[in-house]
Design an enzyme around this catalytic site. Structure first.
Site, PDB file in Angstrom:
ATOM      1  N   ILE A 113       0.664  -1.216  -0.057  1.00  0.00           N
ATOM      2  CA  ILE A 113      -0.114   0.125   0.055  1.00  0.00           C
ATOM      3  C   ILE A 113       1.051   1.047  -0.067  1.00  0.00           C
ATOM      4  O   ILE A 113       0.597   2.221  -0.694  1.00  0.00           O
ATOM      5  CB  ILE A 113      -0.946  -0.126   1.326  1.00  0.00           C
ATOM      6  N   SER A 209      -3.710   3.409   7.885  1.00  0.00           N
ATOM      7  CA  SER A 209      -3.032   2.149   8.343  1.00  0.00           C
ATOM      8  C   SER A 209      -3.734   1.807   9.720  1.00  0.00           C
ATOM      9  O   SER A 209      -5.041   1.263   9.389  1.00  0.00           O
ATOM     10  CB  SER A 209      -1.493   2.181   8.674  1.00  0.00           C
ATOM     11  N   ARG A 210      -3.424   2.228  10.709  1.00  0.00           N
ATOM     12  CA  ARG A 210      -4.226   1.661  12.176  1.00  0.00           C
ATOM     13  C   ARG A 210      -3.999   3.008  12.900  1.00  0.00           C
ATOM     14  O   ARG A 210      -2.891   3.527  13.220  1.00  0.00           O
ATOM     15  CB  ARG A 210      -3.327   0.633  12.803  1.00  0.00           C
ATOM     16  N   ASP A 234      -8.181   8.416   8.432  1.00  0.00           N
ATOM     17  CA  ASP A 234      -9.163   7.251   8.230  1.00  0.00           C
ATOM     18  C   ASP A 234      -9.329   6.391   9.253  1.00  0.00           C
ATOM     19  O   ASP A 234     -10.255   5.606   9.506  1.00  0.00           O
ATOM     20  CB  ASP A 234      -8.953   6.648   6.750  1.00  0.00           C
ATOM     21  N   GLU A 239     -11.176   3.682  18.032  1.00  0.00           N
ATOM     22  CA  GLU A 239     -12.444   3.544  17.300  1.00  0.00           C
ATOM     23  C   GLU A 239     -13.897   3.010  17.939  1.00  0.00           C
ATOM     24  O   GLU A 239     -13.417   1.852  18.745  1.00  0.00           O
ATOM     25  CB  GLU A 239     -12.379   2.909  15.765  1.00  0.00           C
ATOM     26  N   HIS A 257     -12.882   5.300   8.540  1.00  0.00           N
ATOM     27  CA  HIS A 257     -12.404   3.942   8.202  1.00  0.00           C
ATOM     28  C   HIS A 257     -12.861   3.465   6.782  1.00  0.00           C
ATOM     29  O   HIS A 257     -13.399   2.383   6.855  1.00  0.00           O
ATOM     30  CB  HIS A 257     -12.637   3.092   9.090  1.00  0.00           C
ATOM     31  N   ILE A 258     -12.968   4.234   5.954  1.00  0.00           N
ATOM     32  CA  ILE A 258     -13.324   3.908   4.487  1.00  0.00           C
ATOM     33  C   ILE A 258     -12.353   3.660   3.257  1.00  0.00           C
ATOM     34  O   ILE A 258     -12.519   3.639   2.372  1.00  0.00           O
ATOM     35  CB  ILE A 258     -14.381   4.899   4.002  1.00  0.00           C
ATOM     36  N   ALA A 259     -10.939   3.438   3.739  1.00  0.00           N
ATOM     37  CA  ALA A 259      -9.883   3.141   2.786  1.00  0.00           C
ATOM     38  C   ALA A 259     -10.198   1.999   1.875  1.00  0.00           C
ATOM     39  O   ALA A 259      -9.887   2.143   0.672  1.00  0.00           O
ATOM     40  CB  ALA A 259      -8.641   2.938   3.559  1.00  0.00           C
ATOM     41  N   SER A 260     -11.067   1.081   2.383  1.00  0.00           N
ATOM     42  CA  SER A 260     -11.175   0.120   1.297  1.00  0.00           C
ATOM     43  C   SER A 260     -12.777  -0.065   0.846  1.00  0.00           C
ATOM     44  O   SER A 260     -13.244  -0.987   0.153  1.00  0.00           O
ATOM     45  CB  SER A 260     -11.047  -1.291   2.156  1.00  0.00           C
TER      46      SER A 260
END
Length: 323
Positions: A113, A209-210, A234, A239, A257-260
């Protein structure tokens, strides 16, 4: 009994014990990460742990690039300004942001990534690259070198690359820093108060990432005291919650958290997670390369007789596909 689960669900000794007693042999995260899983406990009960790498690379890198652009050009602030009916006409100082061309993009963690993001920023905006990783990213270096030669041949200023000896070197030199490390005890609060202070006053920090790789409370304080410093997040330390004060800051762009979250990727993640479980139930071997997922996602052909990705395959002694 088998399970599919999300990154937000924690699995440890108690649940693996219950799953094993019920005859369960496999479950799969619908994610590439598996920080929510006690893999040692899964090994103890002989449960295969699946994940879904290979399908998230470009989508996640694209969101990191999107957050970079939004932060650099202050898109969210400008959008809110327009919607509030505050625009009276063009002004030379209105929402002045950062030019990317010719600046330096820093990448911490140049895996799949991180490298994809770096390529997007270098080729898309002619940015110079500095990166830090424990391992040399030869393919990324060759890409930037070849692109530099292309620019030079066309009479343009060539881009440059540099592999930093330390992470702090990236933080000090880069105008944009994007975080792409794995999350473990060595990367928890990787970006803290001291390291934030080493960054440029007008730098942009991106994290897809995290959440816990950033000390979020320290970040809030840094943003308050450095209004020209901007961040695109993100993921978050706790969370679905944000640290107090983050939501009110104009120099922070926050997304859930919409990276994917592209249609192709989310559908692919669900498919790969299901095939991990199905493959283990049927006794299939583990696919030889978890990043080569296209054969599993071809709608016009049957998927291979294999589990796409089992993270503890070696510990469980599972065979590898020879296909």
């Amino acid at each position: 009994m088998e399970f599919l689960l999300q990154l937000t669900e924690d699995w440890g000794e108690e649940l693996f014990s219950a799953l094993s007693k019920a005859g369960g042999k496999a479950f799969s995260n619908m994610a590439v990460g598996y920080n929510n899983v006690d893999v040692d406990a899964a090994n103890k009960y002989g449960v295969a742990v699946g994940n879904t790498p290979g399908v998230l690379t470009e989508t996640t890198a694209e969101l990191a690039a999107s957050l970079t652009l939004a932060a650099a050009r202050r898109i969210v602030e400008a959008d809110e300004f327009m919607r509030a009916g505050l625009y009276d006409g063009w002004l030379p100082h209105l929402f002045v942001g950062n030019l990317l061309k010719g600046q330096t993009v820093g990448v911490i963690g140049a895996g799949r990534i991180g490298s994809a993001y770096a390529r997007m920023m270098v080729e898309g905006f002619k940015m110079n690259l500095i990166y830090y990783d424990l391992y040399q990213s030869t393919r990324l270096e060759k890409f930037v070198t070849a692109y530099a030669a292309f620019l030079k041949a066309n009479g343009e200023t060539p881009v440059t690359w540099k592999r930093a000896a330390t992470m702090d070197e990236v933080l000090q030199e880069a105008d944009i820093i994007s975080l792409h490390p794995v999350l473990d005890k060595t990367t928890y609060h990787l970006v803290n108060k001291e390291r934030l202070a080493k960054m440029k006053k007008e730098a942009i920090l991106i994290n897809c990432s995290r959440g816990p790789v950033i000390d979020e409370a320290a970040l809030v304080e840094h943003l308050k005291h450095n209004p020209m410093f901007r961040v695109g997040l993100d993921v978050f330390e706790e969370e679905p919650y944000m640290k107090p004060g983050l939501a009110e800051l104009k120099n922070a762009i926050v997304v859930p958290h919409i990276a994917s979250a592209s249609k192709w990727t989310r559908e692919g993640m669900a498919t790969l997670a299901a095939l991990n479980v199905l493959g283990k139930v049927k006794g299939y071997p583990v696919w030889f390369d978890a990043n080569k997922v296209e054969p599993f996602l071809n709608e016009n052909a049957r998927p291979p007789a294999a589990c796409p990705s089992i993270v503890n395959a070696k510990a469980l002694g599972l065979p590898t596909s020879k296909l």
